[in-house]
Design an enzyme around this catalytic site. Structure first.
Site, PDB file in Angstrom:
ATOM      1  N   HIS A   1       4.595   0.002  -0.044  1.00  0.00           N
ATOM      2  CA  HIS A   1       5.417  -0.503   1.246  1.00  0.00           C
ATOM      3  C   HIS A   1       4.398  -1.725   1.753  1.00  0.00           C
ATOM      4  CE1 HIS A   1       3.330   3.001   3.165  1.00  0.00           C
ATOM      5  NE2 HIS A   1       3.644   2.155   4.237  1.00  0.00           N
TER       6      HIS A   1
ATOM      7  N   ARG B   1       7.990   8.651  13.191  1.00  0.00           N
ATOM      8  CA  ARG B   1       7.940   8.904  11.647  1.00  0.00           C
ATOM      9  C   ARG B   1       7.322  10.214  11.636  1.00  0.00           C
ATOM     10  NH1 ARG B   1       3.147   6.046   8.212  1.00  0.00           N
ATOM     11  NH2 ARG B   1       2.953   8.150   7.341  1.00  0.00           N
TER      12      ARG B   1
ATOM     13  N   HIS C   1       0.796  -1.173  -0.073  1.00  0.00           N
ATOM     14  CA  HIS C   1      -0.029   0.029  -0.005  1.00  0.00           C
ATOM     15  C   HIS C   1       0.910   1.368   0.037  1.00  0.00           C
ATOM     16  CE1 HIS C   1       1.193  -0.570   4.062  1.00  0.00           C
ATOM     17  NE2 HIS C   1       0.734   0.885   4.400  1.00  0.00           N
TER      18      HIS C   1
ATOM     19  N   ASP D   1       0.245   5.079   1.879  1.00  0.00           N
ATOM     20  CA  ASP D   1      -0.381   5.517   2.948  1.00  0.00           C
ATOM     21  C   ASP D   1      -1.721   6.853   2.575  1.00  0.00           C
ATOM     22  OD1 ASP D   1       1.255   4.132   4.822  1.00  0.00           O
ATOM     23  OD2 ASP D   1       2.204   5.960   5.585  1.00  0.00           O
TER      24      ASP D   1
END
Length: 294
Positions: free
Chosen positions: A270, A285, A110, A112
Protein backbone atom coordinates in the site's frame (compact mmCIF):
# COMPACT_ATOMS: atom_id res chain seq x y z
CA UNK A 1 -2.28 -14.68 -13.47
CA UNK A 2 -4.69 -16.85 -11.49
CA UNK A 3 -8.26 -15.88 -12.32
CA UNK A 4 -10.24 -16.20 -9.08
CA UNK A 5 -11.88 -12.79 -9.14
CA UNK A 6 -14.60 -13.45 -11.70
CA UNK A 7 -17.24 -15.07 -9.49
CA UNK A 8 -18.44 -12.67 -6.79
CA UNK A 9 -21.82 -14.45 -7.10
CA UNK A 10 -20.45 -17.35 -5.05
CA UNK A 11 -21.10 -15.23 -1.94
CA UNK A 12 -24.64 -15.70 -0.60
CA UNK A 13 -24.64 -13.63 2.59
CA UNK A 14 -22.65 -10.58 1.50
CA UNK A 15 -22.69 -8.41 -1.60
CA UNK A 16 -19.16 -8.36 -3.05
CA UNK A 17 -18.33 -5.76 -5.72
CA UNK A 18 -14.80 -6.21 -7.16
CA UNK A 19 -12.80 -3.10 -8.06
CA UNK A 20 -10.90 -4.84 -10.87
CA UNK A 21 -9.51 -8.25 -11.79
CA UNK A 22 -6.35 -7.96 -9.68
CA UNK A 23 -7.17 -6.60 -6.22
CA UNK A 24 -9.84 -4.95 -4.12
CA UNK A 25 -13.58 -5.27 -3.44
CA UNK A 26 -16.33 -3.27 -1.78
CA UNK A 27 -18.67 -5.27 0.45
CA UNK A 28 -22.29 -4.40 1.24
CA UNK A 29 -25.11 -6.11 3.12
CA UNK A 30 -23.34 -6.53 6.44
CA UNK A 31 -23.32 -4.79 9.84
CA UNK A 32 -19.92 -4.96 11.52
CA UNK A 33 -21.18 -3.48 14.78
CA UNK A 34 -22.75 -6.82 15.73
CA UNK A 35 -21.04 -10.21 16.04
CA UNK A 36 -21.07 -12.15 12.75
CA UNK A 37 -22.46 -15.67 12.59
CA UNK A 38 -20.00 -18.29 11.40
CA UNK A 39 -21.41 -18.56 7.88
CA UNK A 40 -21.25 -14.81 7.28
CA UNK A 41 -17.80 -14.60 8.81
CA UNK A 42 -16.65 -17.42 6.51
CA UNK A 43 -17.71 -15.40 3.47
CA UNK A 44 -15.96 -12.25 4.75
CA UNK A 45 -12.77 -14.25 5.28
CA UNK A 46 -13.04 -15.80 1.82
CA UNK A 47 -13.53 -12.39 0.21
CA UNK A 48 -10.45 -11.18 2.08
CA UNK A 49 -8.42 -14.12 0.72
CA UNK A 50 -9.74 -13.56 -2.80
CA UNK A 51 -9.42 -9.78 -3.07
CA UNK A 52 -6.64 -8.93 -0.52
CA UNK A 53 -8.24 -5.54 0.16
CA UNK A 54 -11.91 -5.37 1.16
CA UNK A 55 -13.83 -2.45 2.58
CA UNK A 56 -17.22 -1.88 4.13
CA UNK A 57 -18.97 1.50 3.79
CA UNK A 58 -21.22 3.09 6.41
CA UNK A 59 -19.94 1.27 9.50
CA UNK A 60 -20.17 3.70 12.44
CA UNK A 61 -18.22 1.55 14.87
CA UNK A 62 -17.11 2.31 18.39
CA UNK A 63 -13.51 1.52 19.37
CA UNK A 64 -14.75 -1.62 21.12
CA UNK A 65 -16.62 -2.79 18.01
CA UNK A 66 -13.62 -2.04 15.81
CA UNK A 67 -11.48 -4.14 18.12
CA UNK A 68 -13.98 -6.99 18.32
CA UNK A 69 -14.30 -7.26 14.53
CA UNK A 70 -10.53 -7.16 14.12
CA UNK A 71 -10.04 -10.00 16.59
CA UNK A 72 -11.94 -12.36 14.29
CA UNK A 73 -8.89 -12.21 12.01
CA UNK A 74 -6.42 -13.07 14.78
CA UNK A 75 -4.53 -11.70 17.75
CA UNK A 76 -3.89 -7.96 17.80
CA UNK A 77 -0.33 -6.67 18.12
CA UNK A 78 1.26 -3.47 19.31
CA UNK A 79 2.98 -1.18 16.81
CA UNK A 80 5.67 0.63 18.83
CA UNK A 81 6.07 3.36 16.22
CA UNK A 82 2.40 4.44 16.51
CA UNK A 83 0.45 6.21 19.24
CA UNK A 84 -2.41 4.34 20.90
CA UNK A 85 -6.03 5.34 21.40
CA UNK A 86 -6.69 6.15 25.06
CA UNK A 87 -8.10 3.09 26.78
CA UNK A 88 -7.40 0.76 23.83
CA UNK A 89 -3.75 -0.26 23.70
CA UNK A 90 -4.21 -2.27 20.50
CA UNK A 91 -5.94 0.48 18.51
CA UNK A 92 -3.53 2.97 16.96
CA UNK A 93 -3.89 6.44 15.49
CA UNK A 94 -3.12 7.46 11.91
CA UNK A 95 -3.54 11.22 11.88
CA UNK A 96 -2.45 14.22 9.86
CA UNK A 97 -3.58 17.70 10.80
CA UNK A 98 -4.29 20.44 8.29
CA UNK A 99 -1.26 22.41 9.46
CA UNK A 100 1.22 19.54 9.01
CA UNK A 101 3.60 20.49 6.20
CA UNK A 102 6.25 17.78 6.28
CA UNK A 103 6.49 14.70 4.12
CA UNK A 104 3.55 12.30 4.37
CA UNK A 105 4.68 9.06 6.00
CA UNK A 106 4.05 5.98 3.86
CA UNK A 107 3.99 7.53 0.39
CA UNK A 108 6.21 4.77 -1.09
CA UNK A 109 4.87 1.30 -1.88
CA UNK A 110 5.42 -0.91 1.16
CA UNK A 111 4.09 -3.58 3.47
CA UNK A 112 4.15 -2.74 7.17
CA UNK A 113 7.04 -3.77 9.41
CA UNK A 114 8.54 -6.50 7.24
CA UNK A 115 11.70 -6.15 9.35
CA UNK A 116 9.90 -7.99 12.19
CA UNK A 117 10.57 -11.70 12.60
CA UNK A 118 6.79 -12.13 12.30
CA UNK A 119 5.42 -9.17 10.31
CA UNK A 120 1.75 -8.21 10.61
CA UNK A 121 -0.72 -10.40 8.75
CA UNK A 122 -3.28 -7.66 8.14
CA UNK A 123 -4.49 -4.20 9.11
CA UNK A 124 -8.08 -3.14 9.85
CA UNK A 125 -8.50 0.61 9.31
CA UNK A 126 -11.49 2.79 10.24
CA UNK A 127 -12.05 6.25 8.75
CA UNK A 128 -13.01 8.82 11.40
CA UNK A 129 -12.30 12.14 9.64
CA UNK A 130 -11.53 12.34 5.93
CA UNK A 131 -10.93 15.34 3.67
CA UNK A 132 -13.63 16.32 1.21
CA UNK A 133 -11.28 15.13 -1.53
CA UNK A 134 -7.89 13.43 -1.64
CA UNK A 135 -6.31 11.19 0.97
CA UNK A 136 -6.92 7.97 -0.97
CA UNK A 137 -4.78 4.85 -0.47
CA UNK A 138 -3.23 2.82 -3.27
CA UNK A 139 -2.90 -0.96 -3.04
CA UNK A 140 -1.18 -3.52 -5.24
CA UNK A 141 -1.25 -7.31 -5.49
CA UNK A 142 2.00 -9.16 -4.92
CA UNK A 143 0.24 -12.28 -6.18
CA UNK A 144 -0.13 -10.56 -9.54
CA UNK A 145 3.46 -9.31 -9.37
CA UNK A 146 4.75 -12.87 -8.99
CA UNK A 147 2.33 -14.59 -11.36
CA UNK A 148 3.03 -12.23 -14.27
CA UNK A 149 6.77 -12.96 -14.25
CA UNK A 150 8.20 -15.47 -16.71
CA UNK A 151 8.55 -19.08 -15.49
CA UNK A 152 12.34 -18.87 -15.64
CA UNK A 153 12.39 -15.67 -13.59
CA UNK A 154 10.04 -17.19 -11.00
CA UNK A 155 12.29 -20.25 -10.70
CA UNK A 156 15.33 -18.07 -10.13
CA UNK A 157 13.59 -15.87 -7.56
CA UNK A 158 12.22 -18.83 -5.60
CA UNK A 159 15.65 -19.49 -4.08
CA UNK A 160 16.49 -15.94 -2.95
CA UNK A 161 16.30 -14.46 0.55
CA UNK A 162 15.95 -10.74 1.32
CA UNK A 163 17.50 -8.80 4.21
CA UNK A 164 14.99 -6.38 5.79
CA UNK A 165 15.53 -3.60 8.33
CA UNK A 166 14.02 -0.27 9.42
CA UNK A 167 17.28 1.63 9.09
CA UNK A 168 15.78 4.11 6.62
CA UNK A 169 12.73 4.66 8.86
CA UNK A 170 14.22 5.21 12.31
CA UNK A 171 17.73 3.70 12.20
CA UNK A 172 21.10 5.19 11.32
CA UNK A 173 20.25 5.64 7.62
CA UNK A 174 17.22 7.74 8.60
CA UNK A 175 19.19 9.98 10.93
CA UNK A 176 21.93 10.44 8.32
CA UNK A 177 19.40 12.00 5.90
CA UNK A 178 18.64 14.95 8.22
CA UNK A 179 15.32 15.43 6.44
CA UNK A 180 12.10 16.75 7.91
CA UNK A 181 9.31 14.23 8.26
CA UNK A 182 5.82 15.00 9.50
CA UNK A 183 5.53 12.79 12.58
CA UNK A 184 1.74 13.02 12.78
CA UNK A 185 0.72 9.80 14.56
CA UNK A 186 4.19 8.26 14.33
CA UNK A 187 6.86 8.15 17.02
CA UNK A 188 10.17 9.11 15.43
CA UNK A 189 12.27 8.90 18.60
CA UNK A 190 12.68 5.13 18.51
CA UNK A 191 15.86 3.21 19.25
CA UNK A 192 18.44 3.52 16.45
CA UNK A 193 19.94 0.12 17.21
CA UNK A 194 16.53 -1.50 16.84
CA UNK A 195 16.05 0.32 13.54
CA UNK A 196 19.29 -1.13 12.21
CA UNK A 197 18.51 -4.69 13.28
CA UNK A 198 18.25 -7.01 10.27
CA UNK A 199 15.87 -9.87 9.53
CA UNK A 200 15.98 -12.30 6.61
CA UNK A 201 12.82 -13.50 4.83
CA UNK A 202 12.22 -15.47 1.61
CA UNK A 203 11.69 -13.35 -1.49
CA UNK A 204 8.86 -15.64 -2.59
CA UNK A 205 6.41 -16.86 0.06
CA UNK A 206 3.27 -19.00 0.20
CA UNK A 207 0.12 -17.52 1.73
CA UNK A 208 -1.12 -19.69 4.63
CA UNK A 209 -4.78 -19.00 3.82
CA UNK A 210 -4.90 -19.21 0.04
CA UNK A 211 -1.86 -21.37 -0.77
CA UNK A 212 -0.81 -18.92 -3.49
CA UNK A 213 2.74 -17.71 -4.06
CA UNK A 214 3.65 -14.02 -3.85
CA UNK A 215 6.62 -11.66 -3.81
CA UNK A 216 7.60 -10.46 -0.35
CA UNK A 217 9.82 -7.44 -0.92
CA UNK A 218 9.46 -3.66 -0.72
CA UNK A 219 11.69 -0.66 -1.23
CA UNK A 220 11.15 0.77 2.26
CA UNK A 221 12.57 -2.14 4.26
CA UNK A 222 14.47 -4.40 1.82
CA UNK A 223 18.21 -3.74 1.96
CA UNK A 224 19.76 -6.41 -0.25
CA UNK A 225 19.63 -10.08 -1.13
CA UNK A 226 21.24 -12.35 1.43
CA UNK A 227 24.81 -13.15 0.37
CA UNK A 228 24.98 -10.16 -2.02
CA UNK A 229 26.08 -6.57 -1.64
CA UNK A 230 23.63 -3.68 -1.92
CA UNK A 231 25.22 -2.72 -5.27
CA UNK A 232 24.81 -6.26 -6.62
CA UNK A 233 21.21 -6.44 -5.37
CA UNK A 234 20.06 -3.03 -6.56
CA UNK A 235 19.29 -3.76 -10.27
CA UNK A 236 17.11 -6.81 -9.60
CA UNK A 237 15.38 -5.20 -6.64
CA UNK A 238 14.57 -2.13 -8.73
CA UNK A 239 13.17 -4.34 -11.49
CA UNK A 240 10.91 -6.08 -8.97
CA UNK A 241 9.70 -2.76 -7.52
CA UNK A 242 8.91 -1.40 -10.98
CA UNK A 243 7.26 -4.64 -12.11
CA UNK A 244 5.14 -4.93 -8.95
CA UNK A 245 3.84 -1.36 -9.33
CA UNK A 246 2.51 -1.86 -12.86
CA UNK A 247 -0.83 -0.08 -13.03
CA UNK A 248 -2.79 -3.24 -13.79
CA UNK A 249 -1.67 -4.77 -10.48
CA UNK A 250 -3.15 -1.92 -8.44
CA UNK A 251 -6.33 -0.36 -7.15
CA UNK A 252 -7.09 2.96 -5.47
CA UNK A 253 -9.52 3.21 -2.56
CA UNK A 254 -11.33 6.46 -1.83
CA UNK A 255 -12.03 6.83 1.86
CA UNK A 256 -15.39 7.94 3.25
CA UNK A 257 -16.35 8.60 6.86
CA UNK A 258 -17.12 5.41 8.81
CA UNK A 259 -15.60 3.19 6.13
CA UNK A 260 -13.83 0.09 7.49
CA UNK A 261 -11.12 -1.52 5.37
CA UNK A 262 -8.88 -4.53 5.86
CA UNK A 263 -5.81 -5.25 3.77
CA UNK A 264 -3.58 -8.32 3.69
CA UNK A 265 -0.14 -7.12 4.73
CA UNK A 266 1.53 -10.28 3.44
CA UNK A 267 0.56 -10.29 -0.23
CA UNK A 268 -0.52 -6.68 -0.77
CA UNK A 269 1.44 -3.45 -0.59
CA UNK A 270 0.00 0.00 0.00
CA UNK A 271 0.97 3.64 -0.28
CA UNK A 272 -0.39 6.91 1.00
CA UNK A 273 -1.33 9.46 -1.68
CA UNK A 274 -0.28 12.91 -0.39
CA UNK A 275 -2.86 15.02 -2.21
CA UNK A 276 -4.74 16.52 0.74
CA UNK A 277 -2.27 19.04 2.15
CA UNK A 278 -4.05 21.61 4.33
CA UNK A 279 -6.83 19.21 5.34
CA UNK A 280 -7.39 16.96 8.36
CA UNK A 281 -7.33 13.19 8.04
CA UNK A 282 -7.84 10.88 11.02
CA UNK A 283 -7.99 7.08 11.03
CA UNK A 284 -7.77 4.37 13.65
CA UNK A 285 -6.22 1.00 12.94
CA UNK A 286 -5.69 -2.40 14.46
CA UNK A 287 -2.87 -4.68 13.39
CA UNK A 288 -3.30 -8.46 13.13
CA UNK A 289 -0.34 -10.54 14.25
CA UNK A 290 1.21 -12.79 11.62
CA UNK A 291 3.52 -15.77 11.37
CA UNK A 292 7.04 -15.80 10.01
CA UNK A 293 6.88 -15.65 6.18
CA UNK A 294 7.59 -18.98 4.48
Amino acid sequence: MTAIYDNPGKFKRIDVRPLNSAIGAEIHGIDLSAPLDDATWGEVQQAFYDYLVVYFPDQALTHAQHQAFSQRFGSLMDMPQLHQVDGFDRIHIIKRDANDNGRVVGESWHADSTYFECPPAAVVMRAVTVPEFGGDTGFLSMYAAYETLSPRMRTMLDSLQVVHSATRIYGSAYHAQKKKFSAGSAKLDLDIEAGDREMVHPLVCTHPGSGRRFLFVNQVYAQRFEGMTEAESRPLLQFLYDHSARFEHTCRVRWKKDQVLIWDNRCAMHKAIPDYIGRDRYMTRTTIAGDRPR
